[in-house]
Design an enzyme around this catalytic site. Sequence first.
Site, PDB file in Angstrom:
ATOM      1  N   ASP A 116       3.996 -10.616 -49.661  1.00 14.95           N
ATOM      2  CA  ASP A 116       4.543  -9.338 -50.089  1.00 14.95           C
ATOM      3  C   ASP A 116       6.018  -9.505 -50.409  1.00 14.95           C
ATOM      4  OD1 ASP A 116       4.544  -6.673 -50.705  1.00 14.95           O
ATOM      5  OD2 ASP A 116       4.820  -6.005 -48.642  1.00 14.95           O
ATOM      6  N   TYR A 118       9.738  -7.799 -52.303  1.00 16.03           N
ATOM      7  CA  TYR A 118      10.674  -6.711 -51.976  1.00 16.03           C
ATOM      8  C   TYR A 118      11.559  -6.546 -53.207  1.00 16.03           C
ATOM      9  CZ  TYR A 118      13.901  -4.370 -48.588  1.00 16.03           C
ATOM     10  OH  TYR A 118      14.680  -3.500 -47.871  1.00 16.03           O
ATOM     11  N   HIS A 123      14.472   0.556 -53.878  1.00 20.00           N
ATOM     12  CA  HIS A 123      13.858   0.545 -52.548  1.00 20.00           C
ATOM     13  C   HIS A 123      14.709  -0.260 -51.565  1.00 20.00           C
ATOM     14  CE1 HIS A 123      10.872   0.448 -49.370  1.00 20.00           C
ATOM     15  NE2 HIS A 123      10.925  -0.872 -49.361  1.00 20.00           N
ATOM     16  N   ARG A 132      20.423   0.134 -41.949  1.00 25.59           N
ATOM     17  CA  ARG A 132      21.704  -0.499 -41.588  1.00 25.59           C
ATOM     18  C   ARG A 132      22.860   0.337 -42.109  1.00 25.59           C
ATOM     19  NH1 ARG A 132      18.575  -4.418 -43.805  1.00 25.59           N
ATOM     20  NH2 ARG A 132      19.779  -4.329 -45.738  1.00 25.59           N
ATOM     21  N   GLU A 187       3.536   2.149 -48.347  1.00 33.85           N
ATOM     22  CA  GLU A 187       4.345   1.514 -49.372  1.00 33.85           C
ATOM     23  C   GLU A 187       3.470   1.366 -50.611  1.00 33.85           C
ATOM     24  OE1 GLU A 187       6.219  -2.050 -47.742  1.00 33.85           O
ATOM     25  OE2 GLU A 187       7.870  -0.785 -46.998  1.00 33.85           O
ATOM     26  N   GLU A 189       2.551  -0.121 -53.935  1.00 36.37           N
ATOM     27  CA  GLU A 189       2.886  -1.413 -54.533  1.00 36.37           C
ATOM     28  C   GLU A 189       1.840  -1.812 -55.576  1.00 36.37           C
ATOM     29  OE1 GLU A 189       4.030  -4.478 -51.854  1.00 36.37           O
ATOM     30  OE2 GLU A 189       4.758  -3.081 -50.310  1.00 36.37           O
ATOM     31  N   ASP A 221       0.831  -0.947 -48.633  1.00 35.09           N
ATOM     32  CA  ASP A 221       1.259  -1.784 -47.509  1.00 35.09           C
ATOM     33  C   ASP A 221       1.703  -0.855 -46.371  1.00 35.09           C
ATOM     34  OD1 ASP A 221       2.213  -3.884 -45.942  1.00 35.09           O
ATOM     35  OD2 ASP A 221       4.159  -3.913 -46.943  1.00 35.09           O
ATOM     36  N   ARG A 225       7.296   2.188 -39.201  1.00 36.88           N
ATOM     37  CA  ARG A 225       8.750   2.002 -39.313  1.00 36.88           C
ATOM     38  C   ARG A 225       9.430   1.825 -37.963  1.00 36.88           C
ATOM     39  NH1 ARG A 225       8.813   0.258 -44.302  1.00 36.88           N
ATOM     40  NH2 ARG A 225       8.072   1.820 -45.795  1.00 36.88           N
ATOM     41  N   GLN A 228       8.672  -1.709 -36.910  1.00 38.10           N
ATOM     42  CA  GLN A 228       9.405  -2.586 -37.834  1.00 38.10           C
ATOM     43  C   GLN A 228      10.898  -2.633 -37.504  1.00 38.10           C
ATOM     44  OE1 GLN A 228       9.133  -1.205 -41.892  1.00 38.10           O
ATOM     45  NE2 GLN A 228      10.460  -2.819 -42.703  1.00 38.10           N
ATOM     46  N   TYR A 232      12.282  -6.442 -36.705  1.00 36.89           N
ATOM     47  CA  TYR A 232      12.392  -7.195 -37.971  1.00 36.89           C
ATOM     48  C   TYR A 232      13.558  -8.160 -38.035  1.00 36.89           C
ATOM     49  CZ  TYR A 232      16.250  -4.679 -40.265  1.00 36.89           C
ATOM     50  OH  TYR A 232      17.466  -4.184 -40.626  1.00 36.89           O
ATOM     51  N   LYS A 241       3.590  -4.288 -39.949  1.00 37.72           N
ATOM     52  CA  LYS A 241       2.882  -4.252 -41.224  1.00 37.72           C
ATOM     53  C   LYS A 241       1.537  -4.979 -41.210  1.00 37.72           C
ATOM     54  CE  LYS A 241       7.083  -3.856 -44.014  1.00 37.72           C
ATOM     55  NZ  LYS A 241       6.732  -2.895 -45.071  1.00 37.72           N
ATOM     56  N   THR A 245      -3.512  -3.568 -44.717  1.00 41.67           N
ATOM     57  CA  THR A 245      -2.981  -3.460 -46.073  1.00 41.67           C
ATOM     58  C   THR A 245      -4.163  -3.110 -46.957  1.00 41.67           C
ATOM     59  OG1 THR A 245      -1.379  -5.219 -45.593  1.00 41.67           O
ATOM     60  CG2 THR A 245      -1.718  -4.655 -47.913  1.00 41.67           C
ATOM     61  N   THR A 332       7.499  -2.385 -52.351  1.00 41.40           N
ATOM     62  CA  THR A 332       7.477  -0.955 -52.633  1.00 41.40           C
ATOM     63  C   THR A 332       8.116  -0.650 -53.982  1.00 41.40           C
ATOM     64  OG1 THR A 332       7.723  -0.604 -50.285  1.00 41.40           O
ATOM     65  CG2 THR A 332       8.102   1.293 -51.698  1.00 41.40           C
ATOM     66  N   GLU A 346      11.738   6.781 -47.577  1.00 42.76           N
ATOM     67  CA  GLU A 346      12.724   7.180 -48.579  1.00 42.76           C
ATOM     68  C   GLU A 346      12.567   8.651 -48.972  1.00 42.76           C
ATOM     69  OE1 GLU A 346      11.157   3.541 -50.608  1.00 42.76           O
ATOM     70  OE2 GLU A 346      13.047   3.743 -51.709  1.00 42.76           O
TER      71      GLU A 346
HETATM   72 CA    CA Z   1       5.739  -3.985 -48.563  1.00 42.67          CA
END
Ligand code: CA
Length: 407
Positions: A116, A118, A123, A132, A187, A189, A221, A225, A228, A232, A241, A245, A332, A346
Amino acid sequence: MTWVRDAVGSPYGTHNLPYGVFRRDGGEPRIGVRIGELVLDLNAAEDAGLILAGGALRLPTLNGFLALGRPQWTAVRERIVELLTDERHRPAVQPLLTPLAEVELLLPIEVADYVDFYSSEQHAGNVGQIFRPGQPAILPNWRHLPIGYHGRSGTVVVSGTPVTRPAGQRRSADGPVFGPSTRLDIEAEVGFVVGVPSAPGRPVPVADFAAHVFGVVLVNDWSARDIQAWEYQPLGPFLGKSFATSMSAWVVPLEALADAWVPAPEQDPSVLDYLRDVPHLGLDLRLAVDWNGDRVSEPPFAGMYWTPAQQLAHLTVNGAALRTGDLYASGTVSGPSRDQVGSFLELTWGGAEPVTLSDGTRRTFLADGDTVTITASAPGPDGTTVALGEVTGRILPAPAGQDGAAT
Ligand code: CA
Protein backbone atom coordinates in the site's frame (compact mmCIF):
# COMPACT_ATOMS: atom_id res chain seq x y z
CA MET A 1 -22.88 -3.16 -31.06
CA THR A 2 -23.46 -6.05 -28.71
CA TRP A 3 -26.45 -8.34 -29.15
CA VAL A 4 -26.85 -8.30 -25.35
CA ARG A 5 -29.58 -5.65 -25.49
CA ASP A 6 -29.43 -4.74 -21.78
CA ALA A 7 -25.74 -3.89 -22.10
CA VAL A 8 -26.18 -1.28 -24.82
CA GLY A 9 -25.30 2.09 -23.29
CA SER A 10 -24.23 0.45 -20.04
CA PRO A 11 -20.95 1.45 -18.37
CA TYR A 12 -20.36 -2.32 -18.41
CA GLY A 13 -20.63 -2.61 -22.20
CA THR A 14 -18.13 -4.36 -24.47
CA HIS A 15 -15.72 -1.44 -23.91
CA ASN A 16 -15.32 -2.48 -20.26
CA LEU A 17 -15.57 -6.27 -19.73
CA PRO A 18 -14.16 -6.61 -16.20
CA TYR A 19 -13.15 -10.09 -14.97
CA GLY A 20 -14.32 -11.72 -11.78
CA VAL A 21 -15.00 -15.04 -10.08
CA PHE A 22 -18.52 -16.14 -9.22
CA ARG A 23 -20.56 -19.13 -8.16
CA ARG A 24 -24.17 -20.18 -8.39
CA ASP A 25 -26.04 -21.93 -5.58
CA GLY A 26 -22.88 -22.50 -3.56
CA GLY A 27 -21.23 -24.35 -6.45
CA GLU A 28 -17.65 -24.27 -7.65
CA PRO A 29 -15.96 -20.90 -8.31
CA ARG A 30 -15.96 -19.98 -11.99
CA ILE A 31 -14.23 -17.20 -13.92
CA GLY A 32 -16.59 -14.80 -15.63
CA VAL A 33 -16.68 -11.47 -17.39
CA ARG A 34 -19.34 -8.86 -16.73
CA ILE A 35 -21.52 -7.58 -19.57
CA GLY A 36 -24.25 -5.20 -18.43
CA GLU A 37 -26.07 -6.82 -15.51
CA LEU A 38 -25.06 -10.31 -16.64
CA VAL A 39 -22.00 -12.48 -16.20
CA LEU A 40 -20.60 -14.54 -19.06
CA ASP A 41 -19.30 -17.88 -17.79
CA LEU A 42 -15.79 -18.02 -19.27
CA ASN A 43 -15.14 -21.43 -17.76
CA ALA A 44 -18.04 -22.80 -19.79
CA ALA A 45 -16.96 -20.79 -22.83
CA GLU A 46 -13.52 -22.39 -22.72
CA ASP A 47 -15.07 -25.82 -22.09
CA ALA A 48 -17.15 -25.35 -25.22
CA GLY A 49 -14.12 -24.34 -27.30
CA LEU A 50 -15.47 -20.84 -27.83
CA ILE A 51 -12.33 -19.32 -26.26
CA LEU A 52 -8.83 -20.79 -26.23
CA ALA A 53 -6.79 -19.93 -23.14
CA GLY A 54 -4.94 -23.18 -22.40
CA GLY A 55 -7.28 -23.99 -19.51
CA ALA A 56 -6.52 -20.72 -17.71
CA LEU A 57 -10.22 -19.80 -17.65
CA ARG A 58 -11.20 -23.10 -16.02
CA LEU A 59 -9.53 -22.31 -12.68
CA PRO A 60 -11.07 -21.07 -9.40
CA THR A 61 -9.17 -17.72 -9.49
CA LEU A 62 -7.87 -15.37 -12.18
CA ASN A 63 -4.21 -16.06 -11.32
CA GLY A 64 -3.57 -18.61 -14.10
CA PHE A 65 -4.99 -16.23 -16.67
CA LEU A 66 -3.09 -13.28 -15.18
CA ALA A 67 0.18 -15.17 -15.61
CA LEU A 68 -0.32 -15.52 -19.38
CA GLY A 69 0.72 -11.95 -20.19
CA ARG A 70 -0.48 -9.13 -22.37
CA PRO A 71 -0.60 -10.79 -25.81
CA GLN A 72 -2.93 -13.50 -24.41
CA TRP A 73 -4.94 -10.99 -22.36
CA THR A 74 -5.55 -8.97 -25.50
CA ALA A 75 -6.38 -12.00 -27.63
CA VAL A 76 -8.94 -13.30 -25.11
CA ARG A 77 -10.49 -9.85 -24.77
CA GLU A 78 -10.84 -9.50 -28.53
CA ARG A 79 -12.42 -12.93 -28.72
CA ILE A 80 -14.93 -12.08 -25.96
CA VAL A 81 -15.90 -8.89 -27.82
CA GLU A 82 -16.39 -10.98 -30.97
CA LEU A 83 -18.57 -13.50 -29.13
CA LEU A 84 -20.74 -10.74 -27.68
CA THR A 85 -21.12 -8.67 -30.85
CA ASP A 86 -21.36 -11.16 -33.71
CA GLU A 87 -24.93 -12.47 -33.99
CA ARG A 88 -23.63 -15.78 -35.32
CA HIS A 89 -22.23 -16.61 -31.88
CA ARG A 90 -25.44 -15.74 -30.06
CA PRO A 91 -27.00 -19.24 -29.99
CA ALA A 92 -23.87 -20.72 -28.38
CA VAL A 93 -23.10 -17.83 -26.02
CA GLN A 94 -26.50 -16.73 -24.76
CA PRO A 95 -26.97 -19.86 -22.58
CA LEU A 96 -23.69 -18.99 -20.83
CA LEU A 97 -25.04 -15.67 -19.51
CA THR A 98 -26.43 -15.46 -15.97
CA PRO A 99 -28.03 -12.46 -14.23
CA LEU A 100 -25.70 -10.96 -11.63
CA ALA A 101 -28.54 -11.12 -9.14
CA GLU A 102 -28.32 -14.92 -9.26
CA VAL A 103 -24.61 -15.26 -8.50
CA GLU A 104 -22.28 -14.75 -5.57
CA LEU A 105 -19.11 -12.82 -6.33
CA LEU A 106 -15.90 -14.18 -4.80
CA LEU A 107 -12.38 -12.81 -4.29
CA PRO A 108 -11.21 -12.78 -7.94
CA ILE A 109 -7.51 -13.32 -7.32
CA GLU A 110 -5.40 -15.25 -4.89
CA VAL A 111 -3.58 -12.22 -3.49
CA ALA A 112 0.18 -12.84 -3.47
CA ASP A 113 1.89 -9.83 -1.90
CA TYR A 114 0.01 -6.71 -0.90
CA VAL A 115 1.64 -3.28 -0.90
CA ASP A 116 0.00 0.00 0.00
CA PHE A 117 1.40 3.36 -1.08
CA TYR A 118 0.77 6.89 0.20
CA SER A 119 0.73 8.86 -3.04
CA SER A 120 -1.79 11.68 -2.59
CA GLU A 121 -0.06 14.90 -1.60
CA GLN A 122 -3.30 16.25 -0.12
CA HIS A 123 -3.83 13.11 1.98
CA ALA A 124 -0.23 13.04 3.21
CA GLY A 125 -0.46 16.73 4.06
CA ASN A 126 -3.76 16.37 5.90
CA VAL A 127 -2.62 13.32 7.90
CA GLY A 128 0.65 15.05 8.73
CA GLN A 129 -1.23 18.05 10.14
CA ILE A 130 -3.64 15.88 12.14
CA PHE A 131 -1.09 13.36 13.50
CA ARG A 132 1.89 15.71 13.95
CA PRO A 133 0.51 19.20 14.58
CA GLY A 134 3.11 21.96 14.59
CA GLN A 135 5.56 19.92 12.52
CA PRO A 136 6.08 19.92 8.73
CA ALA A 137 3.12 18.00 7.27
CA ILE A 138 5.07 16.55 4.32
CA LEU A 139 8.23 14.74 5.39
CA PRO A 140 11.52 15.39 3.52
CA ASN A 141 11.56 12.09 1.58
CA TRP A 142 7.94 12.28 0.33
CA ARG A 143 8.57 14.05 -3.00
CA HIS A 144 11.59 11.85 -3.77
CA LEU A 145 10.05 8.39 -3.53
CA PRO A 146 6.58 6.80 -3.40
CA ILE A 147 6.22 5.97 0.30
CA GLY A 148 4.63 2.59 0.96
CA TYR A 149 4.54 -0.44 3.20
CA HIS A 150 3.97 -4.17 2.82
CA GLY A 151 0.52 -5.12 4.10
CA ARG A 152 -1.18 -8.38 4.93
CA SER A 153 -2.37 -10.19 1.80
CA GLY A 154 -4.19 -12.89 3.79
CA THR A 155 -6.76 -10.41 5.08
CA VAL A 156 -7.67 -8.94 1.69
CA VAL A 157 -11.38 -9.70 1.30
CA VAL A 158 -13.88 -9.26 -1.50
CA SER A 159 -16.41 -6.45 -1.55
CA GLY A 160 -19.45 -7.24 0.58
CA THR A 161 -17.52 -9.12 3.27
CA PRO A 162 -18.47 -7.72 6.72
CA VAL A 163 -15.61 -6.12 8.67
CA THR A 164 -15.32 -6.82 12.38
CA ARG A 165 -14.27 -3.84 14.47
CA PRO A 166 -10.69 -4.49 15.59
CA ALA A 167 -9.51 -4.21 19.16
CA GLY A 168 -6.07 -3.10 20.18
CA GLN A 169 -3.93 -0.73 22.18
CA ARG A 170 -4.54 2.96 22.09
CA ARG A 171 -3.14 5.93 23.92
CA SER A 172 -5.02 7.47 26.87
CA ALA A 173 -4.21 10.14 29.42
CA ASP A 174 -3.48 7.32 31.89
CA GLY A 175 -1.24 5.33 29.56
CA PRO A 176 -2.13 2.69 26.96
CA VAL A 177 -5.49 0.92 27.22
CA PHE A 178 -6.89 -2.07 25.32
CA GLY A 179 -10.30 -2.29 23.68
CA PRO A 180 -12.32 -2.01 20.48
CA SER A 181 -11.13 0.79 18.21
CA THR A 182 -13.05 4.02 18.74
CA ARG A 183 -11.69 5.65 15.58
CA LEU A 184 -12.39 3.14 12.84
CA ASP A 185 -11.98 4.69 9.39
CA ILE A 186 -11.91 4.01 5.67
CA GLU A 187 -9.32 4.73 3.01
CA ALA A 188 -10.66 5.03 -0.55
CA GLU A 189 -7.94 3.74 -2.86
CA VAL A 190 -7.26 2.31 -6.30
CA GLY A 191 -5.46 -1.03 -6.56
CA PHE A 192 -3.33 -2.48 -9.36
CA VAL A 193 -3.27 -6.22 -10.02
CA VAL A 194 0.02 -7.72 -11.22
CA GLY A 195 -0.17 -10.53 -13.74
CA VAL A 196 3.30 -11.22 -15.09
CA PRO A 197 5.97 -11.95 -12.45
CA SER A 198 9.51 -10.59 -12.51
CA ALA A 199 12.80 -12.29 -11.70
CA PRO A 200 14.53 -11.70 -8.35
CA GLY A 201 17.22 -9.04 -8.65
CA ARG A 202 15.71 -7.54 -11.80
CA PRO A 203 13.95 -4.20 -11.28
CA VAL A 204 10.89 -3.49 -13.44
CA PRO A 205 11.38 -0.21 -15.32
CA VAL A 206 8.56 2.36 -15.49
CA ALA A 207 8.15 1.62 -19.20
CA ASP A 208 7.23 -2.03 -18.46
CA PHE A 209 4.15 -1.18 -16.38
CA ALA A 210 1.63 -2.46 -18.93
CA ALA A 211 3.60 -5.67 -19.52
CA HIS A 212 3.17 -6.66 -15.87
CA VAL A 213 -0.03 -5.01 -14.65
CA PHE A 214 -3.27 -6.60 -15.79
CA GLY A 215 -5.86 -4.25 -14.41
CA VAL A 216 -7.43 -2.10 -11.75
CA VAL A 217 -9.66 -2.62 -8.70
CA LEU A 218 -11.13 -0.40 -6.00
CA VAL A 219 -9.75 -0.83 -2.50
CA ASN A 220 -10.92 0.17 0.96
CA ASP A 221 -7.96 0.05 3.34
CA TRP A 222 -9.91 0.01 6.63
CA SER A 223 -7.85 1.79 9.29
CA ALA A 224 -8.13 2.00 13.08
CA ARG A 225 -6.75 5.48 13.67
CA ASP A 226 -6.37 5.14 17.44
CA ILE A 227 -4.36 1.91 17.12
CA GLN A 228 -2.39 3.41 14.22
CA ALA A 229 -1.52 6.65 16.02
CA TRP A 230 -0.03 4.78 19.00
CA GLU A 231 1.91 2.14 17.05
CA TYR A 232 3.08 3.74 13.77
CA GLN A 233 6.35 5.32 14.88
CA PRO A 234 9.03 4.33 14.02
CA LEU A 235 8.18 1.42 11.68
CA GLY A 236 4.85 2.41 10.11
CA PRO A 237 1.37 0.83 10.02
CA PHE A 238 0.91 -2.60 11.61
CA LEU A 239 -2.22 -3.78 13.47
CA GLY A 240 -4.13 -0.58 12.74
CA LYS A 241 -4.56 -1.72 9.14
CA SER A 242 -3.89 -5.46 8.91
CA PHE A 243 -7.30 -6.70 10.14
CA ALA A 244 -9.08 -6.24 6.78
CA THR A 245 -8.60 -4.69 3.36
CA SER A 246 -11.54 -4.87 0.95
CA MET A 247 -11.25 -5.00 -2.84
CA SER A 248 -13.87 -4.85 -5.58
CA ALA A 249 -15.04 -8.09 -7.15
CA TRP A 250 -14.40 -6.92 -10.73
CA VAL A 251 -10.90 -6.41 -12.14
CA VAL A 252 -11.09 -3.84 -14.93
CA PRO A 253 -8.45 -4.61 -17.56
CA LEU A 254 -6.07 -1.81 -18.54
CA GLU A 255 -7.42 -1.99 -22.11
CA ALA A 256 -10.77 -0.68 -20.85
CA LEU A 257 -9.02 2.39 -19.40
CA ALA A 258 -7.07 3.33 -22.55
CA ASP A 259 -8.99 6.62 -22.83
CA ALA A 260 -8.59 7.52 -19.15
CA TRP A 261 -4.87 8.40 -19.11
CA VAL A 262 -4.20 12.08 -18.39
CA PRO A 263 -1.05 14.08 -17.55
CA ALA A 264 -0.14 13.55 -13.89
CA PRO A 265 0.77 16.52 -11.66
CA GLU A 266 4.18 17.99 -12.38
CA GLN A 267 6.81 16.73 -9.95
CA ASP A 268 9.08 19.22 -8.22
CA PRO A 269 11.86 18.49 -7.39
CA SER A 270 12.51 16.27 -10.40
CA VAL A 271 12.72 12.57 -9.61
CA LEU A 272 15.66 10.21 -9.91
CA ASP A 273 16.12 8.52 -13.28
CA TYR A 274 14.53 5.19 -12.38
CA LEU A 275 11.30 7.01 -11.46
CA ARG A 276 11.13 9.17 -14.60
CA ASP A 277 8.11 8.08 -16.62
CA VAL A 278 7.71 9.68 -20.04
CA PRO A 279 4.94 10.45 -20.67
CA HIS A 280 4.09 11.09 -17.01
CA LEU A 281 0.48 9.88 -16.89
CA GLY A 282 -2.15 9.15 -14.28
CA LEU A 283 -5.66 7.75 -14.58
CA ASP A 284 -8.74 9.97 -14.61
CA LEU A 285 -10.78 7.82 -12.24
CA ARG A 286 -13.54 9.64 -10.36
CA LEU A 287 -14.23 7.98 -7.03
CA ALA A 288 -17.30 8.39 -4.86
CA VAL A 289 -17.72 7.49 -1.17
CA ASP A 290 -21.19 6.71 0.20
CA TRP A 291 -21.67 6.46 3.99
CA ASN A 292 -24.90 4.64 4.84
CA GLY A 293 -26.12 5.68 1.39
CA ASP A 294 -25.15 9.37 1.69
CA ARG A 295 -22.57 10.67 -0.78
CA VAL A 296 -19.94 12.28 1.44
CA SER A 297 -16.97 12.63 -0.92
CA GLU A 298 -15.81 12.42 -4.53
CA PRO A 299 -12.03 11.88 -4.56
CA PRO A 300 -10.26 12.54 -7.90
CA PHE A 301 -7.59 9.93 -8.72
CA ALA A 302 -6.11 12.04 -11.56
CA GLY A 303 -4.42 14.33 -9.01
CA MET A 304 -2.24 11.63 -7.42
CA TYR A 305 1.38 12.78 -7.16
CA TRP A 306 2.97 9.40 -7.88
CA THR A 307 1.78 7.37 -10.88
CA PRO A 308 1.13 3.60 -10.90
CA ALA A 309 4.15 3.08 -13.20
CA GLN A 310 6.39 4.93 -10.75
CA GLN A 311 4.98 2.92 -7.85
CA LEU A 312 5.75 -0.36 -9.65
CA ALA A 313 9.28 0.76 -10.54
CA HIS A 314 9.94 1.80 -6.96
CA LEU A 315 8.45 -1.38 -5.52
CA THR A 316 10.94 -3.48 -7.51
CA VAL A 317 14.00 -1.21 -7.71
CA ASN A 318 15.74 -3.11 -4.92
CA GLY A 319 15.32 -6.36 -6.86
CA ALA A 320 12.21 -7.57 -5.04
CA ALA A 321 10.44 -9.93 -7.42
CA LEU A 322 6.83 -9.53 -8.53
CA ARG A 323 4.48 -12.48 -8.21
CA THR A 324 1.31 -13.19 -10.13
CA GLY A 325 -1.54 -11.92 -7.98
CA ASP A 326 0.41 -9.11 -6.33
CA LEU A 327 -1.83 -6.21 -5.41
CA TYR A 328 -0.51 -2.73 -4.87
CA ALA A 329 -2.80 0.08 -3.83
CA SER A 330 -2.36 3.78 -4.44
CA GLY A 331 -2.84 5.10 -0.94
CA THR A 332 -5.84 7.16 0.10
CA VAL A 333 -7.11 9.29 -2.76
CA SER A 334 -7.75 12.84 -1.55
CA GLY A 335 -8.25 16.00 -3.58
CA PRO A 336 -7.74 19.58 -2.40
CA SER A 337 -11.23 20.25 -1.02
CA ARG A 338 -13.03 18.72 1.97
CA ASP A 339 -15.64 17.02 -0.26
CA GLN A 340 -12.83 15.24 -2.15
CA VAL A 341 -11.08 13.43 0.70
CA GLY A 342 -10.78 9.65 0.87
CA SER A 343 -10.86 9.13 4.63
CA PHE A 344 -13.14 10.17 7.48
CA LEU A 345 -10.05 11.25 9.45
CA GLU A 346 -9.80 14.07 6.93
CA LEU A 347 -13.55 14.55 6.37
CA THR A 348 -14.10 15.24 10.09
CA TRP A 349 -10.60 16.69 10.68
CA GLY A 350 -9.46 14.13 13.18
CA GLY A 351 -12.99 13.79 14.62
CA ALA A 352 -13.21 17.48 15.56
CA GLU A 353 -15.80 18.36 12.90
CA PRO A 354 -18.57 15.72 12.76
CA VAL A 355 -20.69 15.22 9.65
CA THR A 356 -24.47 14.87 9.81
CA LEU A 357 -25.93 12.07 7.72
CA SER A 358 -29.37 12.31 6.11
CA ASP A 359 -30.93 10.25 8.92
CA GLY A 360 -29.95 13.05 11.30
CA THR A 361 -27.20 11.11 13.05
CA ARG A 362 -23.76 12.67 13.52
CA ARG A 363 -20.60 10.80 12.70
CA THR A 364 -16.91 11.24 13.20
CA PHE A 365 -15.64 7.68 12.70
CA LEU A 366 -17.51 4.46 11.86
CA ALA A 367 -20.28 3.16 14.11
CA ASP A 368 -21.21 -0.54 14.31
CA GLY A 369 -23.69 -1.31 11.54
CA ASP A 370 -22.41 1.44 9.23
CA THR A 371 -21.91 0.61 5.58
CA VAL A 372 -19.41 2.33 3.31
CA THR A 373 -19.46 1.89 -0.47
CA ILE A 374 -16.79 3.20 -2.81
CA THR A 375 -17.51 3.38 -6.54
CA ALA A 376 -15.65 4.91 -9.47
CA SER A 377 -16.01 5.72 -13.13
CA ALA A 378 -13.65 6.73 -15.91
CA PRO A 379 -13.97 8.12 -19.42
CA GLY A 380 -14.22 5.38 -22.04
CA PRO A 381 -13.99 5.39 -25.83
CA ASP A 382 -16.36 7.56 -27.91
CA GLY A 383 -17.87 9.42 -24.98
CA THR A 384 -18.74 6.26 -23.05
CA THR A 385 -18.22 5.72 -19.33
CA VAL A 386 -16.32 2.83 -17.77
CA ALA A 387 -17.63 1.79 -14.34
CA LEU A 388 -15.20 0.16 -11.90
CA GLY A 389 -17.73 -1.73 -9.82
CA GLU A 390 -17.81 -1.11 -6.11
CA VAL A 391 -16.13 -2.01 -2.88
CA THR A 392 -18.54 -2.13 0.02
CA GLY A 393 -18.46 -3.33 3.60
CA ARG A 394 -20.50 -3.18 6.79
CA ILE A 395 -19.02 -2.85 10.27
CA LEU A 396 -19.74 -5.60 12.79
CA PRO A 397 -19.18 -5.03 16.52
CA ALA A 398 -15.98 -6.26 18.14
CA PRO A 399 -16.43 -9.73 19.66
CA ALA A 400 -17.44 -9.93 23.31
CA GLY A 401 -14.52 -10.11 25.70
CA GLN A 402 -12.37 -7.55 23.84
CA ASP A 403 -13.33 -4.55 25.95
CA GLY A 404 -10.16 -4.79 28.02
CA ALA A 405 -12.06 -5.31 31.27
CA ALA A 406 -10.76 -7.95 33.68
CA THR A 407 -13.08 -10.97 33.80
CA1 CA B 1 -3.85 3.04 2.89
